[in-house]
Design a protein around this motif. Structure first.
Motif, mmCIF file in Angstrom:
data_model
loop_
_atom_site.group_PDB
_atom_site.id
_atom_site.type_symbol
_atom_site.label_atom_id
_atom_site.label_comp_id
_atom_site.label_asym_id
_atom_site.label_seq_id
_atom_site.Cartn_x
_atom_site.Cartn_y
_atom_site.Cartn_z
ATOM 1 N N SER A 121 1.014 -1.040 0.265
ATOM 2 C CA SER A 121 0.118 -0.140 0.027
ATOM 3 C C SER A 121 0.828 1.371 0.086
ATOM 4 N N ASP A 122 0.268 2.442 -0.400
ATOM 5 C CA ASP A 122 1.105 3.671 -0.337
ATOM 6 C C ASP A 122 1.577 3.849 1.015
ATOM 7 N N GLU A 123 0.866 3.618 2.031
ATOM 8 C CA GLU A 123 1.465 3.666 3.394
ATOM 9 C C GLU A 123 2.494 2.831 4.138
ATOM 10 N N GLU A 124 2.418 1.607 3.566
ATOM 11 C CA GLU A 124 3.611 0.845 3.419
ATOM 12 C C GLU A 124 4.861 1.309 2.982
ATOM 13 N N LEU A 125 4.681 1.815 1.608
ATOM 14 C CA LEU A 125 5.748 2.142 1.023
ATOM 15 C C LEU A 125 6.240 3.446 1.685
ATOM 16 N N LEU A 150 10.364 4.812 -2.654
ATOM 17 C CA LEU A 150 10.037 6.342 -2.978
ATOM 18 C C LEU A 150 9.884 6.232 -4.596
ATOM 19 N N GLU A 151 10.477 5.472 -5.289
ATOM 20 C CA GLU A 151 10.207 5.503 -6.816
ATOM 21 C C GLU A 151 8.968 4.796 -7.142
ATOM 22 N N GLU A 152 8.412 3.993 -6.325
ATOM 23 C CA GLU A 152 7.096 3.375 -6.747
ATOM 24 C C GLU A 152 6.152 4.394 -6.131
ATOM 25 N N LEU A 153 6.411 5.053 -5.372
ATOM 26 C CA LEU A 153 5.319 6.370 -4.992
ATOM 27 C C LEU A 153 5.278 7.316 -6.060
ATOM 28 N N ILE A 154 6.499 7.816 -6.520
ATOM 29 C CA ILE A 154 6.400 8.844 -7.217
ATOM 30 C C ILE A 154 5.731 8.380 -8.640
ATOM 31 N N MET A 198 10.274 17.070 -2.313
ATOM 32 C CA MET A 198 11.283 17.234 -1.241
ATOM 33 C C MET A 198 10.640 17.355 -0.114
ATOM 34 N N ARG A 199 9.232 18.022 0.022
ATOM 35 C CA ARG A 199 8.875 18.218 1.230
ATOM 36 C C ARG A 199 8.289 16.860 1.799
ATOM 37 N N VAL A 200 7.787 15.973 0.898
ATOM 38 C CA VAL A 200 7.249 14.787 1.436
ATOM 39 C C VAL A 200 8.325 14.022 2.027
ATOM 40 N N VAL A 201 9.703 13.834 1.169
ATOM 41 C CA VAL A 201 10.700 13.254 1.825
ATOM 42 C C VAL A 201 11.199 13.645 3.188
ATOM 43 N N GLY A 202 11.233 14.858 3.085
ATOM 44 C CA GLY A 202 11.709 15.692 4.303
ATOM 45 C C GLY A 202 10.815 15.448 5.714
ATOM 46 N N ALA A 203 9.670 15.640 5.356
ATOM 47 C CA ALA A 203 8.848 15.327 6.481
ATOM 48 C C ALA A 203 7.951 14.067 6.611
ATOM 49 N N ILE A 204 8.514 12.901 5.913
ATOM 50 C CA ILE A 204 7.989 11.477 6.021
ATOM 51 C C ILE A 204 7.862 10.921 7.261
ATOM 52 N N ASP A 205 8.684 11.398 8.276
ATOM 53 C CA ASP A 205 8.850 10.986 9.631
ATOM 54 C C ASP A 205 7.528 11.441 10.350
ATOM 55 N N THR A 206 7.139 12.275 9.869
ATOM 56 C CA THR A 206 5.703 13.125 10.602
ATOM 57 C C THR A 206 4.454 12.525 9.857
ATOM 58 N N PHE A 207 4.626 11.808 8.984
ATOM 59 C CA PHE A 207 3.336 10.942 8.187
ATOM 60 C C PHE A 207 2.530 9.949 9.108
ATOM 61 N N ASP A 208 1.531 10.451 9.496
ATOM 62 C CA ASP A 208 0.707 9.441 10.325
ATOM 63 C C ASP A 208 0.024 8.299 9.486
ATOM 64 N N ARG A 209 0.580 7.057 9.442
ATOM 65 C CA ARG A 209 0.169 5.851 8.552
ATOM 66 C C ARG A 209 -1.463 5.402 8.702
ATOM 67 N N GLN A 210 -1.908 6.386 9.727
ATOM 68 C CA GLN A 210 -3.489 5.871 9.789
ATOM 69 C C GLN A 210 -3.943 6.745 8.676
ATOM 70 N N ARG A 211 -3.507 7.718 8.434
ATOM 71 C CA ARG A 211 -4.066 8.468 7.147
ATOM 72 C C ARG A 211 -3.864 8.038 6.022
ATOM 73 N N ARG A 212 -4.470 8.592 4.838
ATOM 74 C CA ARG A 212 -4.089 8.163 3.354
ATOM 75 C C ARG A 212 -3.072 8.921 3.060
#
Lengths: 172, 156
Positions: A3-7, A19-23, A52-66
């Protein structure tokens, strides 16, 4: 298939293939969103800045969200920043002029030109709803506004769009 | 997104959404939806952005490499910890085997010879275990630096 969230979880640890898959998955929709928002100007810059922002802030991404909602939220913020930057530049009228020139070349009404004439808040709801196919709840998350506001903005945007189209028809 | 499962043409979906969004508008609603559908669906991205994913990935490579460096100790820890769980049982079994080797050798030869054989056995086992656990971070690090440039970027 992950899933996107797993990636996104794998991107946290620097997994380049994730990252390549997500892009790849979001390339078309993200480029389309930015192009429609900006009228085709600076798409590459905003696209790359978004990732760039996505990769920079990926630690803050809540995987319960889409992931898609989060990505579009960042993209919309980048587009808004771009719009603000352009608004303070002396060449602020360039977008509509550029779009208008394309419009002159077409015999049919150019939706791109009409979208460019909408206020930013209305343009973004139209793009998210009809081109990105988001529900009102998802749009509320992406834009960080109340669902009721989404509804009213959408209503106002469509009315304005219809009026602009009528104007355009009358002029031809 | 909902469009992922929806196989209807985009214009048809757009028209239904417009009808839904203007549910309370009464007469002329269908005509209004038709006009806007025609208008909005005529706007397709015209520029070619096919080279963007590759360029973006290239741009993000240093940032991803930094993430991989920072994340490696964590990942090693999470792989090594479960691998350590069976170690006490393995050590108990190895001690049992060692005793089984030591006793008959000590009875036939001298205790010094039995001690030497047991010592060599312990050293070999320690070397084997150490090498096994040391291989985990090496394998993980090799996975990180494996070249990925040959993987094509899916166009989506």
């Amino acid at each position: 298939m992950s899933s996107d969230e797993e990636l996104a979880g794998r991107v946290v640890f620097g997994d380049e293939s994730a990252l390549e898959e997500l892009i790849g998955r979001y390339h078309r929709s993200l480029a389309g969103l930015i192009e429609r928002y900006t009228g085709g100007i600076d798409v590459e810059d905003i696209y790359q800045e978004t990732w760039m922002r996505v990769v920079g802030a990926i630690d803050t991404f809540d995987r319960q969200r889409r992931f898609s909602t989060w990505l579009f939220h960042i993209a919309i913020n980048q587009c808004r920043d771009w719009h603000r930057r352009r608004a303070v530049r002396p060449t602020a009228g360039e977008d509509s002029e550029k779009v208008g020139r394309r419009d002159d070349a077409c015999s049919a009404i150019d939706a791109r030109a009409l979208l460019a004439k909408l206020p930013v808040e209305q343009r973004e709801v139209v793009v998210l709803r009809y081109y990105q196919d988001l529900s009102e709840a998802e749009m509320a998350q992406v834009l960080a506004i109340a669902p009721g506001t989404v509804k009213s903005r959408l209503h106002a945007a469509l009315k304005k769009l219809a009026l602009l189209a009528l104007d355009e028809e009358a002029r031809r | 997104m909902s469009s992922a499962d929806d196989k209807r043409p985009a214009a048809e979906r757009m028209r239904e959404q417009l009808l839904h969004d203007f549910a309370n508008s009464g007469e002329g609603r269908a005509e209004f939806a038709d006009r806007l559908t025609t208008l909005l669906s005529s706007h397709q991205p015209t520029s070619d952005f096919s080279a963007l994913p590759k360029a973006t990935l290239q741009l993000l490579r240093p940032q991803m490499a930094r993430r991989a460096d920072v994340g490696l100790p964590n990942r090693v820890l999470w792989r090594v910890l479960p691998a350590l769980l069976p170690l006490p049982f393995v050590i108990i079994y190895a001690a049992y085997v060692l005793q089984a080797i030591y006793t008959p050798i000590a009875a036939v030869f001298s205790p010094d010879v039995a001690g030497y054989v047991a010592g060599v056995h312990v050293m070999l086992l320690s070397l084997l275990f150490g090498a096994t656990y040391a291989a985990i971070p090496v394998v993980l690090a090799r996975k990180d630096i494996a070249p990925r440039s040959c993987v094509p970027v899916p166009q989506g």
